[in-house]
Design an enzyme around this catalytic site. Structure first.
Site, short mmCIF file in Angstrom:
data_model
loop_
_atom_site.label_atom_id
_atom_site.label_comp_id
_atom_site.label_asym_id
_atom_site.label_seq_id
_atom_site.Cartn_x
_atom_site.Cartn_y
_atom_site.Cartn_z
N SER A 102 -0.14 -14.62 30.40
CA SER A 102 -0.98 -13.50 30.83
C SER A 102 -1.52 -13.69 32.23
O SER A 102 -0.78 -13.74 33.19
CB SER A 102 -2.10 -13.30 29.80
OG SER A 102 -2.84 -12.14 30.05
N ASP A 243 -2.05 -7.38 35.07
CA ASP A 243 -2.02 -8.84 35.02
C ASP A 243 -0.58 -9.30 34.81
O ASP A 243 0.35 -8.49 34.84
CB ASP A 243 -2.95 -9.37 33.94
CG ASP A 243 -2.54 -8.96 32.53
OD1 ASP A 243 -1.85 -7.92 32.39
OD2 ASP A 243 -2.89 -9.65 31.57
N ASP A 245 1.36 -10.24 32.39
CA ASP A 245 2.23 -9.66 31.36
C ASP A 245 1.99 -8.17 31.18
O ASP A 245 2.52 -7.56 30.26
CB ASP A 245 2.08 -10.40 30.03
CG ASP A 245 0.71 -10.22 29.39
OD1 ASP A 245 -0.26 -9.96 30.12
OD2 ASP A 245 0.62 -10.37 28.15
N ASP A 247 -0.49 -6.24 30.22
CA ASP A 247 -1.22 -5.59 29.13
C ASP A 247 -2.66 -5.28 29.53
O ASP A 247 -3.44 -4.79 28.72
CB ASP A 247 -1.17 -6.40 27.84
CG ASP A 247 -1.84 -7.77 27.94
OD1 ASP A 247 -2.28 -8.16 29.05
OD2 ASP A 247 -1.93 -8.46 26.90
#
Length: 451
Positions: A102, A243, A245, A247
């Site tokens: 992340s 960010d 990833d 999400d």
């Protein structure tokens, strides 16, 4: 590594804490546990990843473990976490896997799992997988010959399917909006271009040239300063920062001022309510959300409930209470009637639509939210000690003293990080300098006692 699963999967420094051997063992255990739900055919598992240099190693190791358990594996390549969740629930997959840490620096990586319905695994399922891994149980010795799994690469197909899902949820013509898009040199760098290009948005991209080591580096939702400046330079209507990833979403208005998750939730909740799309009218946030955000919601007649920090806990509370919208100050935003997880690009679409529909400037969308100063500090501790901070008499005594000192003037929140060896200290109140002084004092004590 302490407890194997944190609040968002298994994380650690790649090839030191999160090794290929551990990824393989997780693949074996996940294949065994999640594959049991599939009857009459081989289980299929989808794997996506972000752009970290260690992603290839962990992807291949995880795939090898799954294949050894008789699971067919589809490699979706670089794909946002919500894309993996969507494709898992809309295909015949028994599970989805995301290789990502992340918002963390590139040297970290992580493995998180989705069930066949595209939701993160329940604690008891994670515990069953963890027990197999930690106790090194033999669950695969019987898998040989034609029972072994096969591998398929489907990166372009997966990206196209996810973009089409996003496109199918467009409700407003947002063509012509001028937008700066910061992809954090992460998983959104391809699909964001595809999606916003289809919508006719006039986008300037940054953080869209990943090299395996620059993910989240001075870019993205945790480092939005460059995006904020670029918005002003470009004369853009709004800036969007994802960010690693993708999400999470953090925005900047046309003045370059930050629109965090609290302000985004307020603007979107107000828009949903006015359109009659807000279900039971209850918004789910976390204990980290600012008191000024809560006050603004109350003025709008919108109910607020607070969950523990972590999008999985927000989601669990939403499911229990029938809430259709919620999220975190950090930018995880969940539209439960349309999606099973936080999705930065989906949230960006909804915010751009609300902006266009309102006729307002981005700076006016959440102008009613007065954000009280917050100070967040991290105490570095041994990973095995982070959950026991309140059992130390000196620490608990200091906490009680601070709470008495701040009564009626602010609040103190202390919580262990779910992904790192940290205890997070948050203070909210009037004087930021004084809050910082108090937080530093408490952080030093925690580190002295637990490091």
């Amino acid at each position: 590594m302490g407890r194997l699963f944190g609040t968002d999967g298994v994380r650690g420094i790649a090839n030191k804490e999160l090794t290929g051997e551990l990824a393989y063992a997780l693949g074996v255990a996940a294949g065994y546990v999640l594959g049991k739900e599939v009857k009459g055919r081989k289980p299929s598992v989808l794997i996506g990843k972000d752009t970290r240099i260690s992603g290839d190693m962990l992807e291949q190791a995880m795939a090898a473990g799954l294949l050894s358990m008789g699971c067919d594996v589809r490699l979706a390549g670089v794909l946002p976490t919500p894309g993996v969740a969507y494709l898992t629930r809309t295909t015949d997959a028994a599970a989805g896997v995301v290789i990502s840490a992340s918002h963390n620096p590139f040297e970290y990586n992580g493995i998180k799992l989705f069930n066949k319905d595209g939701f993160k695994l329940a604690d008891e399922v994670e515990d069953e997988i963890a027990e197999i891994v930690m106790k090194r149980k033999d669950v695969s010795s019987h898998i040989t010959g034609v029972l072994l799994g096969r591998l398929e690469i489907c990166e372009d197909e997966a990206q196209k399917a996810y973009v089409e899902f996003l496109r199918s949820h467009v409700h407003e013509d947002i063509s012509g909006l001028r937008v700066v898009v910061d992809c954090a040199n992460g998983a959104a760098h391809k699909v964001a271009r595809r999606f916003f290009g289809l919508l006719g948005v006039k986008a300037a991209y940054m953080g869209a040239k990943p090299d395996g080591t620059n993910i989240n580096k001075s870019r993205g939702s945790t480092s939005p300063e460059a995006m904020q400046k670029r918005v002003v330079k470009e004369g853009a209507d709004v800036g969007l920062a994802f960010d690693g990833d993708a999400d999470r979403l953090i925005c900047a208005d046309e003045k370059g001022d930050l629109i965090d998750g609290d302000k985004l939730m307020f603007a979107l909740a107000k828009s949903l309510k006015r359109r009659g799309k807000f279900g039971n009218g209850l918004l789910t946030a976390t204990v980290m959300s600012n008191h000024g955000f809560a006050e603004a919601l109350e003025r709008e007649g919108i109910g607020l409930q607070r969950a523990d920090v972590g999008d999985r806990y927000v989601l669990e509370m939403m499911q229990r209470t029938g809430s259709v919208f919620g999220g975190e100050q950090s930018g995880h935003l969940i539209f439960l009637e349309e999606h099973t997880t936080g999705d930065g690009i989906f949230a960006a679409l909804r915010f751009l639509e609300a902006l266009k529909r309102s006729g307002l400037r981005a700076s006016e969308m959440a102008a009613d939210v007065k954000i009280y100063p917050q100070v967040l500090k991290n105490a570095k501790v041994k990973d095995e000690n982070k959950y026991s901070f309140d059992k130390d008499e000196r620490i608990s005594g200091a906490i009680a003293e601070i709470e008495r000192e701040m009564e009626g003037k602010g609040r103190l929140l202390i919580r262990p990080s779910g992904t790192e060896p940290l205890v997070r200290v948050m203070l909210e109140g009037g004087d930021k300098r004084e809050l910082s002084r108090i937080a530093d004092r408490l952080v030093r004590l925690i580190e002295d006692r637990l490091r």
